[in-house]
Write a protein that holds these residues in place. Structure first.
Motif, PDB file in Angstrom:
ATOM      1  N   VAL A  63       0.260  10.068   4.639  1.00 32.10           N
ATOM      2  CA  VAL A  63       0.801  10.360   6.007  1.00 32.10           C
ATOM      3  C   VAL A  63      -0.171  10.465   7.098  1.00 32.10           C
ATOM      4  O   VAL A  63      -0.081   9.949   8.115  1.00 32.10           O
ATOM      5  N   LYS A  64      -1.342  11.036   6.662  1.00 33.46           N
ATOM      6  CA  LYS A  64      -2.498  10.830   7.295  1.00 33.46           C
ATOM      7  C   LYS A  64      -2.624   9.602   7.942  1.00 33.46           C
ATOM      8  O   LYS A  64      -2.985   9.609   9.261  1.00 33.46           O
ATOM      9  N   GLU A  65      -3.009   8.809   7.241  1.00 36.97           N
ATOM     10  CA  GLU A  65      -3.301   7.278   7.514  1.00 36.97           C
ATOM     11  C   GLU A  65      -2.112   6.803   8.820  1.00 36.97           C
ATOM     12  O   GLU A  65      -2.494   6.031   9.903  1.00 36.97           O
ATOM     13  N   LEU A  66      -0.733   6.978   8.361  1.00 35.15           N
ATOM     14  CA  LEU A  66       0.303   6.626   9.336  1.00 35.15           C
ATOM     15  C   LEU A  66       0.217   7.159  10.618  1.00 35.15           C
ATOM     16  O   LEU A  66       0.586   6.824  11.775  1.00 35.15           O
ATOM     17  N   VAL A  67      -0.243   8.652  10.674  1.00 38.60           N
ATOM     18  CA  VAL A  67      -0.179   9.442  11.808  1.00 38.60           C
ATOM     19  C   VAL A  67      -1.365   9.101  12.599  1.00 38.60           C
ATOM     20  O   VAL A  67      -1.293   8.728  13.742  1.00 38.60           O
ATOM     21  N   GLU A  68      -2.447   8.756  11.976  1.00 40.13           N
ATOM     22  CA  GLU A  68      -3.718   8.161  12.640  1.00 40.13           C
ATOM     23  C   GLU A  68      -3.502   6.963  13.066  1.00 40.13           C
ATOM     24  O   GLU A  68      -4.037   6.670  14.544  1.00 40.13           O
ATOM     25  N   ASP A  69      -2.658   6.109  12.664  1.00 41.09           N
ATOM     26  CA  ASP A  69      -2.379   4.774  13.141  1.00 41.09           C
ATOM     27  C   ASP A  69      -1.122   4.733  14.316  1.00 41.09           C
ATOM     28  O   ASP A  69      -0.599   3.572  14.630  1.00 41.09           O
ATOM     29  N   ASN A  70      -0.709   5.969  14.539  1.00 43.54           N
ATOM     30  CA  ASN A  70       0.555   6.144  15.769  1.00 43.54           C
ATOM     31  C   ASN A  70       1.641   5.536  15.193  1.00 43.54           C
ATOM     32  O   ASN A  70       2.465   5.044  15.962  1.00 43.54           O
ATOM     33  N   VAL A  71       1.946   5.344  13.752  1.00 43.81           N
ATOM     34  CA  VAL A  71       3.015   5.024  13.214  1.00 43.81           C
ATOM     35  C   VAL A  71       4.193   6.052  12.889  1.00 43.81           C
ATOM     36  O   VAL A  71       5.395   5.681  13.154  1.00 43.81           O
ATOM     37  N   THR A 118       0.715  -1.228   0.194  1.00 45.82           N
ATOM     38  CA  THR A 118       0.063  -0.052  -0.141  1.00 45.82           C
ATOM     39  C   THR A 118       0.684   1.342   0.002  1.00 45.82           C
ATOM     40  O   THR A 118       2.009   0.944   0.335  1.00 45.82           O
ATOM     41  N   ILE A 119       0.486   2.452  -0.248  1.00 48.99           N
ATOM     42  CA  ILE A 119       1.098   3.698  -0.400  1.00 48.99           C
ATOM     43  C   ILE A 119       1.758   3.914   1.206  1.00 48.99           C
ATOM     44  O   ILE A 119       2.948   4.235   1.197  1.00 48.99           O
ATOM     45  N   PRO A 120       0.938   3.761   2.128  1.00 53.33           N
ATOM     46  CA  PRO A 120       1.479   4.205   3.630  1.00 53.33           C
ATOM     47  C   PRO A 120       2.428   3.110   3.763  1.00 53.33           C
ATOM     48  O   PRO A 120       3.596   3.578   4.440  1.00 53.33           O
ATOM     49  N   GLN A 121       2.582   1.722   3.287  1.00 57.81           N
ATOM     50  CA  GLN A 121       3.752   0.894   3.793  1.00 57.81           C
ATOM     51  C   GLN A 121       4.758   1.216   2.908  1.00 57.81           C
ATOM     52  O   GLN A 121       5.888   1.127   3.506  1.00 57.81           O
ATOM     53  N   LEU A 122       4.526   1.811   1.848  1.00 58.77           N
ATOM     54  CA  LEU A 122       5.735   2.221   0.954  1.00 58.77           C
ATOM     55  C   LEU A 122       6.317   3.332   1.376  1.00 58.77           C
ATOM     56  O   LEU A 122       7.618   3.451   1.681  1.00 58.77           O
ATOM     57  N   LYS A 182       5.695   8.193  -8.549  1.00 60.56           N
ATOM     58  CA  LYS A 182       4.718   8.362  -9.576  1.00 60.56           C
ATOM     59  C   LYS A 182       3.369   8.258  -9.307  1.00 60.56           C
ATOM     60  O   LYS A 182       2.424   7.650  -9.905  1.00 60.56           O
ATOM     61  N   ILE A 183       3.204   8.738  -8.107  1.00 60.49           N
ATOM     62  CA  ILE A 183       1.811   8.970  -7.422  1.00 60.49           C
ATOM     63  C   ILE A 183       1.410  10.333  -7.282  1.00 60.49           C
ATOM     64  O   ILE A 183       2.577  11.274  -7.306  1.00 60.49           O
ATOM     65  N   SER A 184       0.047  10.727  -6.848  1.00 57.98           N
ATOM     66  CA  SER A 184      -0.343  12.092  -6.702  1.00 57.98           C
ATOM     67  C   SER A 184       0.018  12.589  -5.409  1.00 57.98           C
ATOM     68  O   SER A 184       0.221  11.663  -4.608  1.00 57.98           O
ATOM     69  N   LEU A 185       0.324  13.738  -5.330  1.00 54.24           N
ATOM     70  CA  LEU A 185       0.551  14.490  -3.820  1.00 54.24           C
ATOM     71  C   LEU A 185      -0.612  14.090  -2.945  1.00 54.24           C
ATOM     72  O   LEU A 185      -0.475  13.638  -1.629  1.00 54.24           O
ATOM     73  N   GLU A 186      -1.879  13.946  -3.495  1.00 51.92           N
ATOM     74  CA  GLU A 186      -3.269  13.762  -2.729  1.00 51.92           C
ATOM     75  C   GLU A 186      -2.786  12.241  -2.036  1.00 51.92           C
ATOM     76  O   GLU A 186      -3.118  12.100  -0.916  1.00 51.92           O
ATOM     77  N   GLU A 187      -2.491  11.387  -2.897  1.00 55.87           N
ATOM     78  CA  GLU A 187      -2.289   9.852  -2.358  1.00 55.87           C
ATOM     79  C   GLU A 187      -1.084  10.191  -1.303  1.00 55.87           C
ATOM     80  O   GLU A 187      -1.429   9.340  -0.322  1.00 55.87           O
ATOM     81  N   ALA A 188      -0.135  10.808  -1.688  1.00 58.98           N
ATOM     82  CA  ALA A 188       1.174  10.670  -0.655  1.00 58.98           C
ATOM     83  C   ALA A 188       0.603  11.315   0.766  1.00 58.98           C
ATOM     84  O   ALA A 188       0.936  10.803   1.850  1.00 58.98           O
ATOM     85  N   LYS A 189      -0.020  12.306   0.457  1.00 66.71           N
ATOM     86  CA  LYS A 189      -0.420  13.036   1.800  1.00 66.71           C
ATOM     87  C   LYS A 189      -1.538  12.185   2.778  1.00 66.71           C
ATOM     88  O   LYS A 189      -1.630  12.454   3.896  1.00 66.71           O
ATOM     89  N   ASN A 190      -2.478  11.494   2.008  1.00 66.99           N
ATOM     90  CA  ASN A 190      -3.155  10.586   2.532  1.00 66.99           C
ATOM     91  C   ASN A 190      -2.461   9.403   3.387  1.00 66.99           C
ATOM     92  O   ASN A 190      -2.913   8.845   4.264  1.00 66.99           O
TER      93      ASN A 190
END
Length: 197
Positions: free
Chosen positions: A174-182, A140-144, A164-172
């Motif tokens: 980050v958001k997911e990793l932060v929410e998961d306390n990673v 997944t993008i968060p794993q990557l 080669k991903i969108s900035l929106e996907e990349a920022k999402n």
């Protein structure tokens, strides 16, 4: 080129103008050891132009996120893409990280080093991501993103460009990793200062 030749080349070029343009053929010959010698000898008063591959990245950034480009380059009368020679070593790596975007003043920073990974929570996440990678399973993008941060500091714009991903996907991610306390997200340049090499 040996150490003496490369130092002589930089000495000669540093006297020619306001900054040094390193041709690709010379840039490709500089070893990490030589870059450290060069940085020590010329640090503090020598500027270089970013290599062409990094200029291509910033021209892409200018199109996809103009606010960030402006934050970095438009506040000065100087020509864009001119940086201190102390960045030479990181630019030589050619690992997709390039010139770090880590000191934005008018926008949130998205620069992460391994120290931003929460010690306990990230350990299992990194291990499971590595296992998926070793088993040739899709990440997944968060794993990557977590694996990229674990390997070496990176900003979200270089990450998006590299993969080669969108900035929106990349920022999402980050958001997911932060929410998961990673991941810990420090948004200001002041808070990031202690994490910049």
């Amino acid at each position: 080129m040996d150490d003496k030749e490369i130092i002589l080349w930089f000495e000669k070029e540093s006297g020619k103008g306001e900054y040094i343009v390193i041709p690709e053929e010379i840039f490709n010959q500089i070893t990490p050891q030589q870059s450290e010698i060069i940085c020590k000898k010329f640090a503090g008063n020598t500027l270089i132009r970013l290599p062409d591959y990094e200029i291509r990245f910033f021209e892409w950034l200018k199109i996809v996120d103009r606010d960030i480009w402006d934050d970095l380059w438009s506040g000065s009368d100087d020509e864009p893409y001119i940086v201190g020679i102390s960045f030479l070593t990181s630019l030589l790596k050619k690992n997709g990280r390039g010139f770090p975007i880590c000191d934005l003043m008018n926008n949130d920073n998205y620069y992460f080093s391994p120290a931003h990974l929460a010690e306990q929570e990230s350990k299992d996440f990194i291990i499971s991501s590595q296992e998926r990678l070793f088993n040739n399973e899709e990440l997944t993008i968060p794993q990557l993103l977590a694996l990229e941060i674990y390997n070496e500091a990176i900003d979200i714009w270089h990450f998006a460009y590299l993969h080669k991903i969108s900035l929106e996907e990349a920022k999402n991610a980050v958001k997911e990793l932060v929410e998961d306390n990673v991941l810990v997200h420090l948004k200001t340049a002041e808070l990031l200062a202690n994490f910049i090499e």
